[in-house]
Design a protein around this motif. Structure first.
Motif, mmCIF file in Angstrom:
data_model
loop_
_atom_site.group_PDB
_atom_site.id
_atom_site.type_symbol
_atom_site.label_atom_id
_atom_site.label_comp_id
_atom_site.label_asym_id
_atom_site.label_seq_id
_atom_site.Cartn_x
_atom_site.Cartn_y
_atom_site.Cartn_z
ATOM 1 N N ILE A 109 0.864 -1.181 0.000
ATOM 2 C CA ILE A 109 0.000 0.000 0.000
ATOM 3 C C ILE A 109 0.901 1.230 0.000
ATOM 4 O O ILE A 109 2.106 1.145 0.202
ATOM 5 N N ASP A 110 0.311 2.383 -0.198
ATOM 6 C CA ASP A 110 1.014 3.655 -0.092
ATOM 7 C C ASP A 110 0.675 4.248 1.280
ATOM 8 O O ASP A 110 -0.447 4.717 1.477
ATOM 9 N N PRO A 111 1.621 4.210 2.231
ATOM 10 C CA PRO A 111 1.315 4.722 3.574
ATOM 11 C C PRO A 111 0.845 6.175 3.569
ATOM 12 O O PRO A 111 -0.016 6.545 4.370
ATOM 13 N N ALA A 112 1.372 6.989 2.670
ATOM 14 C CA ALA A 112 0.948 8.392 2.601
ATOM 15 C C ALA A 112 -0.519 8.488 2.188
ATOM 16 O O ALA A 112 -1.264 9.319 2.720
ATOM 17 N N LEU A 113 -0.947 7.654 1.256
ATOM 18 C CA LEU A 113 -2.347 7.652 0.827
ATOM 19 C C LEU A 113 -3.254 7.211 1.973
ATOM 20 O O LEU A 113 -4.309 7.806 2.204
ATOM 21 N N ILE A 114 -2.837 6.193 2.703
ATOM 22 C CA ILE A 114 -3.627 5.717 3.840
ATOM 23 C C ILE A 114 -3.750 6.830 4.879
ATOM 24 O O ILE A 114 -4.849 7.110 5.377
ATOM 25 N N ALA A 115 -2.646 7.491 5.197
ATOM 26 C CA ALA A 115 -2.674 8.579 6.176
ATOM 27 C C ALA A 115 -3.585 9.715 5.710
ATOM 28 O O ALA A 115 -4.360 10.262 6.498
ATOM 29 N N GLN A 116 -3.508 10.049 4.432
ATOM 30 C CA GLN A 116 -4.342 11.109 3.871
ATOM 31 C C GLN A 116 -5.824 10.736 3.958
ATOM 32 O O GLN A 116 -6.663 11.541 4.365
ATOM 33 N N GLN A 117 -6.159 9.509 3.594
ATOM 34 C CA GLN A 117 -7.549 9.073 3.634
ATOM 35 C C GLN A 117 -8.062 8.966 5.074
ATOM 36 O O GLN A 117 -9.228 9.229 5.341
ATOM 37 N N MET A 118 -7.169 8.566 5.994
ATOM 38 C CA MET A 118 -7.565 8.518 7.403
ATOM 39 C C MET A 118 -7.891 9.916 7.903
ATOM 40 O O MET A 118 -8.876 10.113 8.616
ATOM 41 N N GLN A 119 -7.078 10.898 7.526
ATOM 42 C CA GLN A 119 -7.341 12.287 7.917
ATOM 43 C C GLN A 119 -8.701 12.739 7.377
ATOM 44 O O GLN A 119 -9.507 13.316 8.097
ATOM 45 N N ALA A 120 -8.951 12.469 6.102
ATOM 46 C CA ALA A 120 -10.235 12.837 5.505
ATOM 47 C C ALA A 120 -11.384 12.109 6.199
ATOM 48 O O ALA A 120 -12.447 12.699 6.447
ATOM 49 N N GLN A 121 -11.175 10.834 6.531
ATOM 50 C CA GLN A 121 -12.217 10.057 7.205
ATOM 51 C C GLN A 121 -12.511 10.620 8.587
ATOM 52 O O GLN A 121 -13.662 10.739 8.976
ATOM 53 N N VAL A 122 -11.465 10.988 9.325
ATOM 54 C CA VAL A 122 -11.647 11.565 10.654
ATOM 55 C C VAL A 122 -12.422 12.874 10.563
ATOM 56 O O VAL A 122 -13.323 13.120 11.365
ATOM 57 N N LEU A 123 -12.107 13.693 9.588
ATOM 58 C CA LEU A 123 -12.848 14.943 9.409
ATOM 59 C C LEU A 123 -14.307 14.673 9.091
ATOM 60 O O LEU A 123 -15.193 15.345 9.607
ATOM 61 N N MET A 124 -14.560 13.664 8.264
ATOM 62 C CA MET A 124 -15.935 13.314 7.916
ATOM 63 C C MET A 124 -16.686 12.783 9.139
ATOM 64 O O MET A 124 -17.829 13.162 9.378
#
Length: 136
Positions: A109-124
């Protein structure tokens, strides 16, 4: 919650909150847990017993991280815990109101993509449940 014929408990209908991160290629399990390690929400593909184990383990990792932050950092808060193991990764970050978002992925996986999506998910999650963008 409802009980399925195979004896497993199904998700409680709140798994929609995790669709943003669960749809990322390579993500295996997504769980939201309380600060004391109780599972709050899990994705449909995460069995209850796995979600409970992830929640308990992540609470312990977060506590360890907080202790390290107190000793060596500038506060008693942590932003993220990441564990790489043979076969995948575990990411844990604050999800508002003391909750944490835990994601288990495959190894490719791309750890940066996972971190970015986690941030977006937390905001949502924060917008839909708290009405704010709170991140602990």
């Amino acid at each position: 919650m409802t009980t399925q014929a195979d004896g497993m408990t199904s998700t409680d209908g709140n798994s929609w909150m995790l669709e943003l991160i669960s749809g990322v290629r390579g993500v295996r399990h997504v769980v939201v847990l309380t600060s004391d390690g109780l599972m709050k929400v899990r994705t449909d593909q995460t069995p209850l017993d796995i979600a409970d184990k992830v929640a308990a383990a992540c609470a312990g990792l977060a506590a360890l991280g907080i202790g390290m932050s107190r000793e060596f950092g500038n506060s008693d808060t942590i932003r993220q815990v990441m564990v790489e193991f043979d076969g995948g990764f575990l990411f844990v970050r604050g999800a508002g109101d003391g909750s944490r978002l835990a994601v288990i992925t495959e190894s490719v996986i791309d750890p940066a993509l996972i971190a970015q999506q986690m941030q977006a998910q937390v905001l949502m999650i924060g917008e839909r449940t708290l009405g704010t963008e709170a991140i602990s």
